[in-house]
Motif scaffolding. Structure first.
Motif, mmCIF file in Angstrom:
data_model
loop_
_atom_site.group_PDB
_atom_site.id
_atom_site.type_symbol
_atom_site.label_atom_id
_atom_site.label_comp_id
_atom_site.label_asym_id
_atom_site.label_seq_id
_atom_site.Cartn_x
_atom_site.Cartn_y
_atom_site.Cartn_z
ATOM 1 N N GLN A 173 0.736 -1.260 0.060
ATOM 2 C CA GLN A 173 -0.067 -0.028 -0.041
ATOM 3 C C GLN A 173 0.937 1.339 -0.028
ATOM 4 O O GLN A 173 0.558 2.277 -0.705
ATOM 5 C CB GLN A 173 -0.954 0.059 1.151
ATOM 6 N N ALA A 174 2.031 1.197 0.733
ATOM 7 C CA ALA A 174 2.876 2.235 0.827
ATOM 8 C C ALA A 174 3.604 2.669 -0.572
ATOM 9 O O ALA A 174 3.651 3.652 -0.988
ATOM 10 C CB ALA A 174 3.770 2.157 1.955
ATOM 11 N N THR A 175 3.966 1.414 -0.947
ATOM 12 C CA THR A 175 4.634 1.560 -2.601
ATOM 13 C C THR A 175 3.600 2.158 -3.441
ATOM 14 O O THR A 175 4.097 3.196 -4.154
ATOM 15 C CB THR A 175 5.053 0.194 -2.935
ATOM 16 N N LEU A 176 2.334 1.806 -3.419
ATOM 17 C CA LEU A 176 1.456 2.371 -4.547
ATOM 18 C C LEU A 176 1.127 3.629 -4.337
ATOM 19 O O LEU A 176 0.750 4.363 -5.027
ATOM 20 C CB LEU A 176 0.322 1.489 -4.604
ATOM 21 N N ALA A 177 1.166 3.947 -2.649
ATOM 22 C CA ALA A 177 0.865 5.490 -2.662
ATOM 23 C C ALA A 177 2.184 6.342 -2.985
ATOM 24 O O ALA A 177 1.763 7.519 -3.352
ATOM 25 C CB ALA A 177 0.890 5.768 -1.027
ATOM 26 N N VAL A 178 3.322 5.817 -3.058
ATOM 27 C CA VAL A 178 4.490 6.337 -3.516
ATOM 28 C C VAL A 178 4.285 6.638 -4.919
ATOM 29 O O VAL A 178 4.690 7.882 -5.570
ATOM 30 C CB VAL A 178 5.655 5.843 -2.976
ATOM 31 N N LYS A 179 3.797 5.848 -5.585
ATOM 32 C CA LYS A 179 3.527 5.874 -7.163
ATOM 33 C C LYS A 179 2.624 7.066 -7.312
ATOM 34 O O LYS A 179 2.595 7.311 -8.463
ATOM 35 C CB LYS A 179 2.966 4.512 -7.671
ATOM 36 N N ASP A 180 1.689 7.183 -6.470
ATOM 37 C CA ASP A 180 0.703 8.198 -6.798
ATOM 38 C C ASP A 180 0.839 9.502 -5.867
ATOM 39 O O ASP A 180 0.055 10.211 -5.774
ATOM 40 C CB ASP A 180 -0.831 7.778 -6.094
ATOM 41 N N GLY A 181 2.398 9.614 -5.680
ATOM 42 C CA GLY A 181 2.683 10.923 -5.097
ATOM 43 C C GLY A 181 3.298 11.443 -3.557
ATOM 44 O O GLY A 181 3.557 12.326 -3.139
ATOM 45 N N ASP A 226 5.620 11.019 -0.702
ATOM 46 C CA ASP A 226 7.033 11.033 -0.654
ATOM 47 C C ASP A 226 7.720 9.852 -0.107
ATOM 48 O O ASP A 226 7.088 9.088 0.968
ATOM 49 C CB ASP A 226 7.390 12.276 0.259
ATOM 50 N N ARG A 227 8.663 9.202 -0.290
ATOM 51 C CA ARG A 227 9.180 7.916 -0.060
ATOM 52 C C ARG A 227 9.664 8.021 1.306
ATOM 53 O O ARG A 227 9.403 6.926 2.117
ATOM 54 C CB ARG A 227 10.603 7.609 -0.797
ATOM 55 N N GLN A 228 10.328 9.085 2.115
ATOM 56 C CA GLN A 228 10.883 9.136 3.066
ATOM 57 C C GLN A 228 9.282 8.953 4.154
ATOM 58 O O GLN A 228 9.471 8.300 5.191
ATOM 59 C CB GLN A 228 11.552 10.163 3.484
ATOM 60 N N THR A 229 8.356 9.788 3.690
ATOM 61 C CA THR A 229 7.234 9.887 4.507
ATOM 62 C C THR A 229 6.366 8.333 4.587
ATOM 63 O O THR A 229 5.906 8.203 5.385
ATOM 64 C CB THR A 229 6.162 10.972 4.081
ATOM 65 N N ALA A 230 6.734 7.884 3.458
ATOM 66 C CA ALA A 230 5.988 6.382 3.216
ATOM 67 C C ALA A 230 6.591 5.655 4.189
ATOM 68 O O ALA A 230 5.820 4.780 4.889
ATOM 69 C CB ALA A 230 6.133 5.797 1.752
ATOM 70 N N LEU A 231 7.811 5.431 4.453
ATOM 71 C CA LEU A 231 8.595 4.558 5.458
ATOM 72 C C LEU A 231 8.100 4.963 6.721
ATOM 73 O O LEU A 231 8.044 4.358 7.997
ATOM 74 C CB LEU A 231 10.135 4.633 5.309
ATOM 75 N N ARG A 232 7.936 6.352 7.206
ATOM 76 C CA ARG A 232 7.791 7.006 8.401
ATOM 77 C C ARG A 232 6.507 6.454 8.683
ATOM 78 O O ARG A 232 5.739 6.348 9.874
ATOM 79 C CB ARG A 232 7.868 8.383 8.321
ATOM 80 N N ALA A 233 5.502 6.503 7.561
ATOM 81 C CA ALA A 233 4.125 5.993 7.826
ATOM 82 C C ALA A 233 3.859 4.760 8.232
ATOM 83 O O ALA A 233 2.865 4.206 8.490
ATOM 84 C CB ALA A 233 3.286 6.258 6.590
ATOM 85 N N LEU A 234 5.058 3.875 8.158
ATOM 86 C CA LEU A 234 4.982 2.236 8.232
ATOM 87 C C LEU A 234 5.718 2.052 9.838
ATOM 88 O O LEU A 234 5.633 1.122 10.325
ATOM 89 C CB LEU A 234 5.568 1.479 7.403
#
Length: 402
Positions: free
Chosen positions: A322-330, A332-340
């Motif tokens: 889900q985080a990967t696909l959210a990154v694909k849709d805009g 930020d990668r670092q925020t995605a990892l923080r969100a996990l």
């Protein structure tokens, strides 16, 4: 868990709260992180774990799930998510229904998820107490990190449907809000009675009869635990904000499908959103505006986000996807990892132990074959309290007790 000294060496270490470290080392002493840095020497006698070519991250945290209380492949016998016999069940506790043998826990580990905040369901206006636990242990008491870690409440379609079908209050959104407000007023009055007795000389005090519901709600009013508010639509989020302002508790928005429509308000009030699940169809009206772009929209507006699978709605080991696909849709990668990692840890009040690779924290770590946001990467090894609990090699997955 086994204790001792472990050195995880040679991988790309991603502390989350700091910059990635190429050829990094994580030193573990007696189940906790002792040091992290580039090419640190392993102490004499340490067990050396070679992470060359891999990425080392803290275990992911599922910020809102039902693993253990909504068991997979068990049908009604393993479904303990909702106590829907009355609208206010603040006294029920997720910890009392979590089965460590639920298949979801092992699935979680294969997806790098080493902790989960287990919530009751959304059938009730006030559903019960949440528990933050690790994904490995014989009993839930061995797994628990914080209990309670919040109090679950629901606005929107679910409670009005459940009790509307029973032909009793609440059958509307306004009825749901009234039930919640009434329970919080009762709790405030309960606390006032206790405080009034405590102000008296000890010889004149009269005990206040215990009330488990009001005790739980009192912890919210005292800001000891957050109010975990299930809501999707923007109007329901506005109701959540209104009630939180009235009673002064700490609010977390769970799901937040339309939270991006009021993102500026949420950011100004520093209210986090646990967004998801993101890999579902629009199965009900509240999900009309579900989009993989919404996490990025929230983050860009300054809202703190965590990402959830709402397991078993989406399988828990798909959290990273889900985080990967959210990154694909805009997003930020670092925020995605923080969100996990660190964001869900802070939301659940367990960031003193989990969420980043820092000295003093629990050594709950995952070695990935590569960048975890690459869909082809997989978990090679997983550690909880410094003990290896999972390994994938030669195309075969092995758990420590297998």
């Amino acid at each position: 868990m086994a204790k001792g000294t472990v050195a995880i060496t040679g991988g790309t270490v991603v502390p989350v709260t700091g910059e990635p470290i190429e050829n990094g080392t994580v030193l573990i002493e007696d189940g906790r992180i002792a040091a992290v840095g580039p090419a640190l020497p392993a102490p004499a006698g340490a067990r050396v774990v070679d992470a060359a070519g891999g990425w080392v991250l803290p275990g992911f945290i599922e910020a809102h799930g039902h693993v253990g209380v909504h068991e997979e492949a068990e049908g009604w016998a393993g479904s303990d998510t909702n106590e829907m016999t009355e609208p206010v069940t603040a006294h029920v506790r997720a910890i009392d229904a979590i089965n460590p043998a639920d298949l979801g826990f092992r699935d979680a580990i294969t997806g790098g998820v080493l902790a989960v905040n287990v919530n009751p369901g959304s059938g009730n206006p006030i559903g019960g107490q949440t528990a933050a636990i690790k994904c490995w242990g014989r009993t839930v008491d061995e797994m628990v990190l914080r209990q309670p870690s919040g109090l679950k409440s629901a606005l929107g379609e679910d409670p009005k449907r459940v009790y509307g079908e029973q032909k009793k209050m609440p059958s509307t959104r306004l009825g749901t809000a009234a039930v919640i407000r009434g329970a919080l007023v009762d709790a405030a009055n309960y606390l006032a009675r206790i405080e009034a007795q405590q102000r008296k000389p000890e010889s004149e005090r009269t005990p206040v009869d215990r009330d488990l519901k009001l005790e739980a709600l009192g912890r919210v009013l005292r800001r000891e635990i957050p109010w975990r508010q299930h809501c999707h639509r923007a109007d329901d989020i506005a109701t959540a904000l209104r009630i939180a302002e009235e009673f002064g508790y700490r609010l977390v928005i769970d799901h937040g499908t339309e939270a991006h429509l009021v993102a500026d308000i949420l950011a100004a009030r520093d209210i986090p959103v646990v967004i998801g699940p993101l890999l579902t169809s629009r199965s009900k009206v509240e999900l009309r505006n579900r989009s993989l772009a919404n996490p990025g929209r929230l983050a860009r507006a300054g809202v703190t986000i965590a990402i959830t699978t709402d397991h078993p709605v989406v399988p828990i080991h798909f959290l990273v996807h889900q985080a990967t696909l959210a990154v694909k849709d805009g997003l930020d990668r670092q925020t995605a990892l923080r969100a996990l990692t660190i964001n869900p840890a802070r939301i659940a009040g367990i960031d003193d132990r989990l969420g980043s690779i820092e000295p003093g924290k629990d050594a709950d770590l995952v070695i990935w074959s590569g960048d975890p946001l690459d869909v082809l990467s997989r978990v090679r090894r997983a550690f909880i309290d410094g003990a290896e609990i999972y390994r994938h090699e030669d195309g075969e997955a092995r758990f420590a007790d297998a």
